[in-house]
Motif scaffolding. Structure first.
Motif, PDB file in Angstrom:
ATOM      1  N   ALA A 195       0.825  -1.212   0.000  1.00 31.40           N
ATOM      2  CA  ALA A 195       0.000   0.000   0.000  1.00 31.40           C
ATOM      3  C   ALA A 195       0.857   1.259   0.000  1.00 31.40           C
ATOM      4  CB  ALA A 195      -0.935  -0.008   1.209  1.00 31.40           C
ATOM      5  N   GLY A 196       2.081   1.167   0.435  1.00 31.73           N
ATOM      6  CA  GLY A 196       2.961   2.317   0.453  1.00 31.73           C
ATOM      7  C   GLY A 196       3.696   2.554  -0.849  1.00 31.73           C
ATOM      8  N   LEU A 197       3.397   1.760  -1.879  1.00 33.43           N
ATOM      9  CA  LEU A 197       4.053   1.884  -3.182  1.00 33.43           C
ATOM     10  C   LEU A 197       3.003   2.235  -4.226  1.00 33.43           C
ATOM     11  CD1 LEU A 197       6.252  -1.323  -2.826  1.00 33.43           C
ATOM     12  CD2 LEU A 197       7.035   1.035  -2.570  1.00 33.43           C
ATOM     13  N   GLU A 198       3.342   3.110  -5.124  1.00 37.29           N
ATOM     14  CA  GLU A 198       2.378   3.637  -6.071  1.00 37.29           C
ATOM     15  C   GLU A 198       2.335   2.839  -7.375  1.00 37.29           C
ATOM     16  OE1 GLU A 198       0.271   6.022  -5.405  1.00 37.29           O
ATOM     17  OE2 GLU A 198       1.107   6.354  -3.400  1.00 37.29           O
ATOM     18  N   GLY A 199       1.144   2.867  -8.015  1.00 36.23           N
ATOM     19  CA  GLY A 199       0.998   2.369  -9.376  1.00 36.23           C
ATOM     20  C   GLY A 199       1.038   0.869  -9.553  1.00 36.23           C
ATOM     21  N   LEU A 200       0.694   0.095  -8.514  1.00 30.18           N
ATOM     22  CA  LEU A 200       0.778  -1.359  -8.597  1.00 30.18           C
ATOM     23  C   LEU A 200      -0.580  -1.984  -8.847  1.00 30.18           C
ATOM     24  CD1 LEU A 200       3.206  -2.171  -5.635  1.00 30.18           C
ATOM     25  CD2 LEU A 200       3.762  -1.809  -8.050  1.00 30.18           C
ATOM     26  N   GLN A 201      -0.578  -3.085  -9.576  1.00 27.53           N
ATOM     27  CA  GLN A 201      -1.735  -3.963  -9.694  1.00 27.53           C
ATOM     28  C   GLN A 201      -1.465  -5.179  -8.814  1.00 27.53           C
ATOM     29  OE1 GLN A 201      -2.814  -4.866 -13.773  1.00 27.53           O
ATOM     30  NE2 GLN A 201      -2.016  -2.896 -14.479  1.00 27.53           N
ATOM     31  N   VAL A 202      -2.296  -5.402  -7.835  1.00 26.44           N
ATOM     32  CA  VAL A 202      -2.042  -6.436  -6.831  1.00 26.44           C
ATOM     33  C   VAL A 202      -3.172  -7.457  -6.848  1.00 26.44           C
ATOM     34  CG1 VAL A 202      -1.737  -6.928  -4.374  1.00 26.44           C
ATOM     35  CG2 VAL A 202      -0.739  -4.843  -5.377  1.00 26.44           C
ATOM     36  N   THR A 203      -2.811  -8.723  -6.936  1.00 28.92           N
ATOM     37  CA  THR A 203      -3.755  -9.828  -6.786  1.00 28.92           C
ATOM     38  C   THR A 203      -3.357 -10.615  -5.547  1.00 28.92           C
ATOM     39  OG1 THR A 203      -4.136 -10.010  -9.161  1.00 28.92           O
ATOM     40  CG2 THR A 203      -4.714 -11.907  -7.806  1.00 28.92           C
ATOM     41  N   CYS A 204      -4.252 -10.708  -4.590  1.00 34.07           N
ATOM     42  CA  CYS A 204      -3.990 -11.407  -3.336  1.00 34.07           C
ATOM     43  C   CYS A 204      -4.870 -12.649  -3.266  1.00 34.07           C
ATOM     44  CB  CYS A 204      -4.265 -10.493  -2.151  1.00 34.07           C
ATOM     45  SG  CYS A 204      -4.060 -11.288  -0.543  1.00 34.07           S
ATOM     46  N   ILE A 205      -4.239 -13.820  -3.089  1.00 30.19           N
ATOM     47  CA  ILE A 205      -4.958 -15.083  -2.919  1.00 30.19           C
ATOM     48  C   ILE A 205      -4.912 -15.418  -1.429  1.00 30.19           C
ATOM     49  CG2 ILE A 205      -5.234 -17.448  -3.703  1.00 30.19           C
ATOM     50  CD1 ILE A 205      -5.268 -15.345  -5.951  1.00 30.19           C
ATOM     51  N   ALA A 206      -6.055 -15.232  -0.742  1.00 30.23           N
ATOM     52  CA  ALA A 206      -6.073 -15.337   0.719  1.00 30.23           C
ATOM     53  C   ALA A 206      -5.988 -16.768   1.211  1.00 30.23           C
ATOM     54  CB  ALA A 206      -7.337 -14.678   1.265  1.00 30.23           C
TER      55      ALA A 206
END
Length: 491
Positions: free
Chosen positions: A200-211
């Motif tokens: 969250a502290g880094l800009e411009g990312l696409q994040v996919t989280c597999i819980a």
């Protein structure tokens, strides 16, 4: 051939054992084996997933005590109670840290042979074959744990990776943007919230989280992902190969996905979430396969953010990780293990006239000619004449090897003076590098000795730069002389 796999999954031990065993089961089934599973229905078991994959499951309810070394006899009793009367298997494969040599010896009541999948080398085994797919696996680790007769399959060459992860290499972009985060089926170490906070502290990312399944941090993960453009949160996905192939960076544990991302060449940031992951994660870091931050309890949000930022902007480092990983893990490990288990069931039959095209195409393949004493291209008329003469020659034995999914290779024996014979063999297209040569030699030798009971030795000629054949014959008990190998039979 019938195989029984003993493996469990739960919210505490994770799904890694059953996941890798499912991969092996599918490879065995592709080779014609009938595979079943035996599972204790612990909290978080995977019985439905195994059955949906098309495998029979023999299951029993969780006992009052959890499976453990001291309860091996109770586990055998539970297994016996759910198996059909007089059930018999060619192999029992056990992937369970709480079962040891005593369980394995008792399991011989159900099978002729026992195979073990292990990572720890912390207990004795009574097995015919052992698989340790970890990078740090070595003969020395198991020197006091196995009998000399037990065959060892060691290292990531045998990593149990699904075929879907054998795709083209991922090309790292100059600046990584697409991040995939997964810490296994159950995030037992609670790494997901910390990782998302770091991202969250880094800009411009696409994040996919597999819980994962039944995540204890579900509400917190939803809050961390809410309102962030390009961020996705999933409990489970069934298209992980495609998601890995689309990612620039993976953040996760040193579990089963280690080999999947290595096979794809997906650059990774790794954290160990269990004691048994630490050694392999450290060894892989030393080998240049990933960036390793250490144990989960030692990794905080600032350290994660700093490491992630380093990898996102360093294309050269990501490229190095990708190339090194793919050089060590080609994704064909499950096929190699299946061949090791099924090799003794390889069928050899005498060659026939109608095999002419099969033999021609196999022998004329560039890879075969390159390793042959006579490397020139074949000509069809001469080949037909050679085959006709060979089939009529009582001093020559030409055999075709076949498995359940088709022809494997050819082996030829030429009778020599002095109660000797010379062997030559080659594999057909698609069969290279999987271990079929070892099975072909073993089965062929039995046929040659049946044909000529007075044989005292078999020799082979190998080009000095043909390392694959040199290792094959040495591993099959042949003794090397300056120019050839031979195997002398003991009276």
């Amino acid at each position: 051939m019938k195989v029984l796999i003993r493996a469990d999954a739960s919210s505490s031990i994770g799904i890694g054992h059953t996941a890798r065993c499912l991969t092996l089961a599918q490879a065995l089934r592709a080779q014609g084996a009938q595979v079943s599973f035996a599972c204790c229905l612990l909290d978080g078991h995977r019985r439905v997933a195994i059955e949906q994959a098309g495998f029979e499951v023999f299951a029993w309810r969780q006992p009052k005590h959890l499976p453990g070394i001291e309860h091996w006899a109770a586990d055998i009793a539970a297994l016996r109670a759910v198996l059909p009367a007089n059930a018999g298997f060619d192999w029992v494969i056990v992937d369970h840290y709480a079962l040891d040599a005593r369980w394995e010896q008792a399991a011989r009541a159900f099978a002729r042979r026992i195979a073990v999948i292990d990572d720890l080398a912390d207990r004795d085994h009574a097995a015919d074959l052992l698989l340790d797919q970890n990078f740090g696996a070595s003969e020395a680790r198991y020197a006091t744990r196995l009998t000399a007769a037990c065959r060892r399959l060691l290292g990531p060459r045998y990593a149990l990776v699904r075929p879907a992860f054998q795709g083209p290499a991922i090309t790292p972009p100059p600046q990584a943007r697409r991040v995939l985060v997964s810490f296994g089926g159950f995030d037992v170490a609670g790494m997901l919230p910390r990782t998302l906070q770091a991202l969250a502290g880094l800009e411009g990312l696409q994040v996919t989280c597999i819980a994962g399944l039944g995540s204890a941090q579900g509400e917190e993960l939803v809050r961390l992902c809410a309102g962030r453009e390009g961020w996705e949160l999933h409990d489970y996905v069934d298209d992980m190969p495609a998601r890995m192939a689309a990612a620039d960076l993976f953040i996760g544990a040193a579990g089963g996905t280690t080999w999947e991302r290595a096979a794809l060449g997906l650059p990774s940031l790794c954290v160990s979430v269990a004691d048994n992951q630490r050694g392999a994660a450290e060894a892989m870091a030393r080998a240049g396969m990933h960036l390793y931050l250490g144990d989960a309890e030692q990794v905080d949000v600032p350290a994660l953010r700093q490491a992630i930022a380093l990898l996102l902007g360093n294309q050269g480092l990501r490229q190095s990780f990708a190339e090194r990983s793919r050089s060590l893990v080609d994704g064909r490990g499950a096929q190699r293990v299946a061949v090791a288990l099924l090799g003794e069931h390889l069928v050899l039959r005498p060659a026939r006239t109608e095999d002419a095209r099969l033999l021609f195409d196999g022998r004329d393949a560039p890879e075969v000619r390159r390793r042959s004493q006579q490397g020139q291209a074949l000509h069809w008329p001469e080949h037909q004449a050679w085959l006709a003469a060979t089939l009529a020659d009582r001093q020559r034995l030409l055999l075709i090897a076949e498995s359940a999914d088709g022809p494997v290779g050819s082996v030829r024996y030429d009778r020599l003076p002095g109660q000797r014979a010379r062997v030559s063999l080659y594999l057909f297209a698609g069969r290279f590098g999987l271990g079929w040569g070892r099975a072909l030699l073993a089965r062929g030798e039995a046929c040659a000795r049946q044909r000529w009971p007075d044989l005292l030795a078999i020799e082979a000629q190998v080009l000095p730069d043909n390392q694959a054949s040199l290792q094959l014959f040495a591993g099959a008990g042949f003794v090397q002389s300056p120019c050839s190998f031979e195997r002398v039979f003991q009276e």
